[in-house]
Design a protein around this motif. Structure first.
Motif, PDB file in Angstrom:
ATOM      1  N   LEU A  84       4.712  -4.821  23.766  1.00 14.50           N
ATOM      2  CA  LEU A  84       3.630  -5.361  22.940  1.00 14.50           C
ATOM      3  C   LEU A  84       2.709  -4.239  22.463  1.00 14.50           C
ATOM      4  N   ILE A  85       2.469  -3.269  23.338  1.00 14.10           N
ATOM      5  CA  ILE A  85       1.621  -2.132  22.967  1.00 14.10           C
ATOM      6  C   ILE A  85       2.263  -1.376  21.804  1.00 14.10           C
ATOM      7  N   PHE A  86       3.577  -1.179  21.902  1.00 15.01           N
ATOM      8  CA  PHE A  86       4.310  -0.475  20.839  1.00 15.01           C
ATOM      9  C   PHE A  86       4.214  -1.238  19.522  1.00 15.01           C
ATOM     10  N   LYS A  87       4.378  -2.570  19.576  1.00 12.28           N
ATOM     11  CA  LYS A  87       4.315  -3.387  18.366  1.00 12.28           C
ATOM     12  C   LYS A  87       2.906  -3.392  17.771  1.00 12.28           C
ATOM     13  N   LEU A  88       1.895  -3.402  18.641  1.00 10.33           N
ATOM     14  CA  LEU A  88       0.518  -3.366  18.152  1.00 10.33           C
ATOM     15  C   LEU A  88       0.210  -2.027  17.478  1.00 10.33           C
ATOM     16  N   LEU A  89       0.799  -0.948  17.990  1.00  9.81           N
ATOM     17  CA  LEU A  89       0.623   0.362  17.369  1.00  9.81           C
ATOM     18  C   LEU A  89       1.282   0.393  15.986  1.00  9.81           C
ATOM     19  N   ILE A  90       2.462  -0.258  15.881  1.00  8.71           N
ATOM     20  CA  ILE A  90       3.132  -0.357  14.582  1.00  8.71           C
ATOM     21  C   ILE A  90       2.261  -1.144  13.608  1.00  8.71           C
ATOM     22  N   LEU A  91       1.691  -2.247  14.102  1.00  9.98           N
ATOM     23  CA  LEU A  91       0.799  -3.063  13.269  1.00  9.98           C
ATOM     24  C   LEU A  91      -0.400  -2.260  12.796  1.00  9.98           C
ATOM     25  N   ALA A  92      -0.942  -1.444  13.692  1.00  9.97           N
ATOM     26  CA  ALA A  92      -2.097  -0.613  13.328  1.00  9.97           C
ATOM     27  C   ALA A  92      -1.731   0.354  12.210  1.00  9.97           C
ATOM     28  N   GLY A  93      -0.488   0.870  12.262  1.00  8.41           N
ATOM     29  CA  GLY A  93      -0.027   1.763  11.211  1.00  8.41           C
ATOM     30  C   GLY A  93       0.049   1.057   9.868  1.00  8.41           C
ATOM     31  N   PHE A  94       0.627  -0.158   9.879  1.00 12.42           N
ATOM     32  CA  PHE A  94       0.703  -0.943   8.646  1.00 12.42           C
ATOM     33  C   PHE A  94      -0.689  -1.317   8.143  1.00 12.42           C
ATOM     34  N   MET A  95      -1.567  -1.710   9.077  1.00 10.49           N
ATOM     35  CA  MET A  95      -2.924  -2.090   8.700  1.00 10.49           C
ATOM     36  C   MET A  95      -3.663  -0.924   8.069  1.00 10.49           C
ATOM     37  N   THR A  96      -3.456   0.279   8.611  1.00 14.48           N
ATOM     38  CA  THR A  96      -4.105   1.474   8.071  1.00 14.48           C
ATOM     39  C   THR A  96      -3.688   1.715   6.627  1.00 14.48           C
ATOM     40  N   GLY A  97      -2.369   1.669   6.382  1.00 10.24           N
ATOM     41  CA  GLY A  97      -1.880   1.863   5.018  1.00 10.24           C
ATOM     42  C   GLY A  97      -2.322   0.756   4.085  1.00 10.24           C
ATOM     43  N   ASN A  98      -2.241  -0.471   4.576  1.00 12.73           N
ATOM     44  CA  ASN A  98      -2.631  -1.645   3.799  1.00 12.73           C
ATOM     45  C   ASN A  98      -4.089  -1.555   3.342  1.00 12.73           C
ATOM     46  N   MET A  99      -4.989  -1.312   4.288  1.00 11.03           N
ATOM     47  CA  MET A  99      -6.415  -1.321   3.963  1.00 11.03           C
ATOM     48  C   MET A  99      -6.858  -0.072   3.213  1.00 11.03           C
ATOM     49  N   TYR A 100      -6.145   1.044   3.399  1.00  8.70           N
ATOM     50  CA  TYR A 100      -6.473   2.222   2.581  1.00  8.70           C
ATOM     51  C   TYR A 100      -6.214   1.898   1.115  1.00  8.70           C
ATOM     52  N   CYS A 101      -5.042   1.318   0.845  1.00 10.76           N
ATOM     53  CA  CYS A 101      -4.685   0.964  -0.532  1.00 10.76           C
ATOM     54  C   CYS A 101      -5.601  -0.131  -1.073  1.00 10.76           C
ATOM     55  N   PHE A 102      -5.926  -1.126  -0.221  1.00 12.69           N
ATOM     56  CA  PHE A 102      -6.727  -2.253  -0.692  1.00 12.69           C
ATOM     57  C   PHE A 102      -8.152  -1.826  -1.048  1.00 12.69           C
ATOM     58  N   ILE A 103      -8.792  -1.067  -0.178  1.00 14.94           N
ATOM     59  CA  ILE A 103     -10.165  -0.629  -0.442  1.00 14.94           C
ATOM     60  C   ILE A 103     -10.208   0.339  -1.625  1.00 14.94           C
ATOM     61  N   THR A 104      -9.210   1.223  -1.733  1.00 14.55           N
ATOM     62  CA  THR A 104      -9.149   2.126  -2.876  1.00 14.55           C
ATOM     63  C   THR A 104      -8.955   1.323  -4.158  1.00 14.55           C
ATOM     64  N   GLY A 105      -8.122   0.286  -4.076  1.00 15.97           N
ATOM     65  CA  GLY A 105      -7.909  -0.576  -5.233  1.00 15.97           C
ATOM     66  C   GLY A 105      -9.177  -1.279  -5.665  1.00 15.97           C
ATOM     67  N   LEU A 106      -9.942  -1.783  -4.696  1.00 14.03           N
ATOM     68  CA  LEU A 106     -11.215  -2.435  -5.015  1.00 14.03           C
ATOM     69  C   LEU A 106     -12.180  -1.468  -5.680  1.00 14.03           C
ATOM     70  N   LYS A 107     -12.157  -0.218  -5.232  1.00 18.40           N
ATOM     71  CA  LYS A 107     -13.059   0.800  -5.764  1.00 18.40           C
ATOM     72  C   LYS A 107     -12.891   0.975  -7.267  1.00 18.40           C
ATOM     73  N   TYR A 108     -11.647   0.850  -7.745  1.00 14.07           N
ATOM     74  CA  TYR A 108     -11.355   1.081  -9.155  1.00 14.07           C
ATOM     75  C   TYR A 108     -11.249  -0.194  -9.983  1.00 14.07           C
ATOM     76  N   THR A 109     -11.313  -1.351  -9.342  1.00 12.17           N
ATOM     77  CA  THR A 109     -11.167  -2.601 -10.093  1.00 12.17           C
ATOM     78  C   THR A 109     -12.414  -3.468  -9.948  1.00 12.17           C
ATOM     79  N   SER A 110     -12.283  -4.586  -9.256  1.00 17.68           N
ATOM     80  CA  SER A 110     -13.412  -5.495  -9.067  1.00 17.68           C
ATOM     81  C   SER A 110     -13.140  -6.393  -7.874  1.00 17.68           C
ATOM     82  N   ALA A 111     -14.199  -7.085  -7.428  1.00 16.10           N
ATOM     83  CA  ALA A 111     -14.060  -8.004  -6.299  1.00 16.10           C
ATOM     84  C   ALA A 111     -13.092  -9.134  -6.641  1.00 16.10           C
ATOM     85  N   LEU A 112     -13.187  -9.650  -7.872  1.00 17.54           N
ATOM     86  CA  LEU A 112     -12.312 -10.742  -8.291  1.00 17.54           C
ATOM     87  C   LEU A 112     -10.854 -10.298  -8.324  1.00 17.54           C
TER      88      LEU A 112
END
Length: 309
Positions: free
Chosen positions: A67-95
């Motif tokens: 479970l620890i290993f899977k949670l670490l994998i999830l953290a990796g995906f979450m890191t990439g996901n939210m980096y792209c999402f927040i960067t995307g918001l920065k250049y677009t809009s909330a909507l």
């Protein structure tokens, strides 16, 4: 019934503020620092709640190293996901962020269908493909007709980041679905958010970006921390509560209404405006997702994977 309606309405309003808050913070903080502070603040808050409410669930993590290993994998995906999402918001809009979030629903089902039978049954339906095509068409209308006065290139860049975010999220959801067989979703989210926050913090320190926070006022830094807690409490805990009390079908319908509240809040709080064609595109996306998510038998419960903020 009235309590359920009030709960759903409250969620719509609170999430309507959620995307503008993330958009505002993305304009005032570097993406790495932004995510480090938000995820650590929100993750630690939910971990504290888990210590009181889900102590037995936390013991499972220690007892099962996998479970620890899977949670670490999830953290990796979450890191990439939210980096792209927040960067995307920065250049677009909330909507735009809100629109792309609901567009992720049919994509998540498509990815899950590769590994899970219940999702595979869904993609066998013709209406799923028709709805998905309508939603994608609507998103293209929204993106192509956005941006003016030299801002269109930035908007396109942000849209590509948001598209990358929902693609990563669709893969991330596969791991979430697997781990949720052993752990409560709140514990998964709390652990993943905290681990992801630590990853962002390490990156911020190693790149020297953490030093930029010295120039930030205490008020803004506090606001960023509170934004992380707000996002966790509304986008995660409140969402899980609605799922538990009202079911996935109702939850997905509520999710489809959130862009409306986001557009209203974004207009007044951030002066975000959309043109008529963009508005039509947003409506087409929502209609497409409704068609794609609808099951052939209305009595069957929808098995969509809930999205987490």
């Amino acid at each position: 019934m009235k309590n359920n309606q009030k709960l759903g309405l409250s969620y719509i309003v609170l999430m309507g503020f959620g995307f503008p808050i993330m958009r505002y913070m993305s304009m005032n903080f570097d993406t790495i620092n932004n995510n480090a502070v938000r995820f650590l603040s929100g993750g630690i808050l939910i971990l504290i709640i888990c210590l009181f409410k889900f102590r037995d669930e936390l013991k499972k993590i220690v007892e099962e190293p996998k479970l620890i290993f899977k949670l670490l994998i999830l953290a990796g995906f979450m890191t990439g996901n939210m980096y792209c999402f927040i960067t995307g918001l920065k250049y677009t809009s909330a909507l735009t962020g809100s629109i792309f979030s609901i567009l992720a629903m049919p994509l998540a089902i498509s990815m899950a269908a590769i590994f899970f039978k219940d999702e595979r049954d869904r993609v066998k339906q013709k209406r799923f493909y028709i709805g998905s095509l309508i939603a994608i068409t609507g998103s293209l209308i929204f993106v192509i007709n956005a941006g003016g006065n030299g801002e269109s290139s930035d908007f396109l860049k942000g849209s590509l980041f948001l598209a990358a975010a929902i693609f990563i999220q669709s893969i991330q959801n596969l791991v979430v679905k697997n781990v949720s067989k052993k752990l409560h979703s709140v514990v998964i989210s709390a652990s993943t958010a905290t681990l992801s926050g630590i990853v962002f913090l390490v990156i911020a320190i190693s790149t020297g970006k953490i030093l930029e926070l010295k120039a930030v006022s205490t008020g803004m830094l506090t606001g960023l921390s509170l934004a992380g807690m707000y996002g966790m409490l509304t986008g995660m805990l409140m969402a899980f509560y609605i799922l538990q009390k009202q079911g996935v079908v109702v939850f997905n319908i509520i999710q489809l209404i959130i862009p409306v509240s986001t557009a209203i809040v974004g207009y007044f709080a951030l002066n975000e405006k959309i043109n008529l064609i963009q508005g039509i595109g947003a409506i087409v996306v929502i209609i497409g997702c409704i068609v794609a998510l609808k099951k052939k038998d209305p009595k069957e419960e929808c098995q969509c994977i809930p999205l987490e903020s």
